[in-house]
Write an enzyme that holds these catalytic residues in place. Structure first.
Site, PDB file in Angstrom:
ATOM      1  N   PRO A  37       0.814  -1.221   0.000  1.00  0.00           N
ATOM      2  CA  PRO A  37       0.000   0.000   0.000  1.00  0.00           C
ATOM      3  C   PRO A  37       0.845   1.267   0.000  1.00  0.00           C
ATOM      4  O   PRO A  37       1.926   1.308   0.597  1.00  0.00           O
ATOM      5  CB  PRO A  37      -0.805  -0.107   1.303  1.00  0.00           C
ATOM      6  CG  PRO A  37      -0.758  -1.556   1.670  1.00  0.00           C
ATOM      7  CD  PRO A  37       0.561  -2.060   1.182  1.00  0.00           C
ATOM      8  N   CYS A  38       0.356   2.286  -0.658  1.00  0.00           N
ATOM      9  CA  CYS A  38       1.000   3.605  -0.637  1.00  0.00           C
ATOM     10  C   CYS A  38       0.459   4.343   0.586  1.00  0.00           C
ATOM     11  O   CYS A  38      -0.722   4.669   0.649  1.00  0.00           O
ATOM     12  CB  CYS A  38       0.690   4.382  -1.915  1.00  0.00           C
ATOM     13  SG  CYS A  38       1.485   5.998  -1.986  1.00  0.00           S
ATOM     14  N   GLN A  39       1.319   4.582   1.567  1.00  0.00           N
ATOM     15  CA  GLN A  39       0.887   5.199   2.821  1.00  0.00           C
ATOM     16  C   GLN A  39       1.829   6.334   3.199  1.00  0.00           C
ATOM     17  O   GLN A  39       2.744   6.681   2.451  1.00  0.00           O
ATOM     18  CB  GLN A  39       0.848   4.128   3.931  1.00  0.00           C
ATOM     19  CG  GLN A  39      -0.147   3.013   3.655  1.00  0.00           C
ATOM     20  CD  GLN A  39       0.048   1.835   4.585  1.00  0.00           C
ATOM     21  OE1 GLN A  39       1.103   1.212   4.604  1.00  0.00           O
ATOM     22  NE2 GLN A  39      -0.974   1.508   5.357  1.00  0.00           N
TER      23      GLN A  39
END
Length: 422
Positions: free
Chosen positions: A87-89
């Protein structure tokens, strides 16, 4: 070299197994996935994991929270490769309260699990995938998150190359743009080979990506970036900002990034991935009401709305074609595919409009037909919206095979690597 040992592979955040499918298509005799993890938090049904387990026989299939798996369990896998889409977090970091235990990543950010696994296993290679906005996030401090990742790999003893790739520009059926990140341990033959090249040579010809995803040998609009990451990763988190371009290379904290243009290959058009109409179930065809709804959703519009604070504003949206062009590759597939919303594909065949079928969505990503038939249609669409394009991973697997053929004999064992780490 006529014979190569199998490369034990860990597949993280595996979904329905896109990395594994691609690597095994490249060379099933070379890549051996020994541990694949897929776990959807807060859900009783684990559809993606069930699909993964039903399609693969060998290796350990893990359906557990990765944060609970011990370092020792990873060490016992003797992995040479770690792969995964994550995930892009928010990757902001801070010092621990005691100030004596280094840095702490923001809780819940799965990249720190990748770091932990790389520390535990010291793999020869790491191959990751993410949305391309990672290079520019967060908007308030462009490039910070990616710089934190680069510094993390630097501190672990890896050289990193990245490339934003649109699958349709390299002969695939979907216009899906993602950033791929390849890290190789500094003591490998390939990392040492890269040291002998200029940065432009790495990015245009000699690096990991260029041989299988060729680009024109020119820097678009002279977009170049060169710099050195601060030694302190907390300083990066607090102050670093840079506009990373779609191709780049990092060695010992020094990074080079340029804007490249692909050498385009003919993409697969939507028409080529459609099932025969006589086999398409009636449930995928649009009702008259749905056809009218799509005309509205895809049309240009200006709508007055009221914000939560009570002020009125005009929401505007440009128009797009009511149906998808069968002579072009598909648009980027989202998890909402197959529902009545602006982003779903709508095709018209023999005068009738319909959604893509789940099998057609599998084909857009390069999976075998009925790969996801262990779950409901809604989840099949969802999983394909989350998946990567298998054909890209197949090429990357072929590139790893090229590297292995050239450098396997030069790679020291991992036990030696562990002993030499500071």
């Amino acid at each position: 070299m006529e014979h190569m040992n199998k490369l034990n592979t860990i597949e993280l955040f595996a979904g329905v197994g896109g990395f594994r499918v691609g690597l095994e298509k490249a060379n099933p005799e070379l890549f051996k996935v020994v541990w694949g993890n897929q776990w959807e938090p807060s859900k009783k049904a684990q559809d993606a994991f069930d699909c993964y387990a039903s399609n693969f026989d060998e290796g350990i299939h893990s359906n557990e929270d990765i944060t609970t798996v011990t370092d020792e369990a990873f060490k016992n896998l003797d992995a040479q490769i770690v792969v995964g889409g994550f995930p892009c977090q928010d990757y902001s970091v801070a010092r621990s309260l005691s100030g004596e235990k280094g840095i702490q990543g923001k809780k819940g950010v799965l990249f720190w699990e990748i770091k932990r696994i790389v520390e535990a296993t010291a793999p020869r290679y790491v191959l990751l995938e993410n949305v391309d906005r990672l290079l520019k996030s967060p908007a308030s401090q462009r490039g910070r998150d990616f710089a934190v990742m680069l510094a993390t790999f630097r501190d672990l003893g890896y050289t990193v190359e990245w490339r934003v790739i649109n699958a349709a520009e390299y002969g695939q059926a979907q216009r899906r743009r993602r950033v791929f990140i390849f890290a190789t341990r500094n003591d490998t033959g390939f990392a040492k080979e890269l040291e002998s090249y200029e940065s432009d040579d790495v990015l245009f010809d000699k690096g990991f990506f260029a041989p299988v995803f060729p680009v024109k040998r020119e820097v678009i609009k002279n977009r170049r970036l060169h710099g050195v990451l601060p030694d302190d990763i907390v300083e990066i988190s607090d102050t670093f900002s840079a506009s990373f371009h779609n191709s780049g290379f990092m060695k010992d904290g020094e990074f080079f990034s340029i804007h490249t243009e692909p050498v385009f290959e003919k993409a697969v058009p939507l028409a080529d991935i459609l099932e025969p109409e006589e086999t398409v179930d009636e449930k995928y065809y649009l009702s008259e009401a749905a056809v009218e709804k799509f005309k509205f959703l895809r049309g240009a519009k200006k709508i007055e709305r009221t914000s939560a604070a009570g002020h009125k504003y005009i929401y505007s949206e440009g128009g797009m074609s009511e149906i998808d062009d069968l002579d072009k590759p598909g648009r980027t597939m989202l998890t909402s595919e197959g529902t009545t919303n602006r982003s779903s594909h709508v095709v018209e065949v023999n005068g009738r409009r319909r959604f893509l079928t789940p099998v057609e969505c599998e084909r857009l990503n390069g999976f075998p037909d009925n790969w996801t038939n262990t779950m409901s249609d809604r989840m099949r669409y969802f999983c394909m919206g989350n998946a990567l394009v298998v054909g890209l991973i197949e090429r990357m697997g072929q590139r790893i095979e090229q590297i292995e053929k050239k450098h396997t004999v030069e790679v020291p064992n991992q036990e030696k690597f562990f002993l030499e780490q500071p």
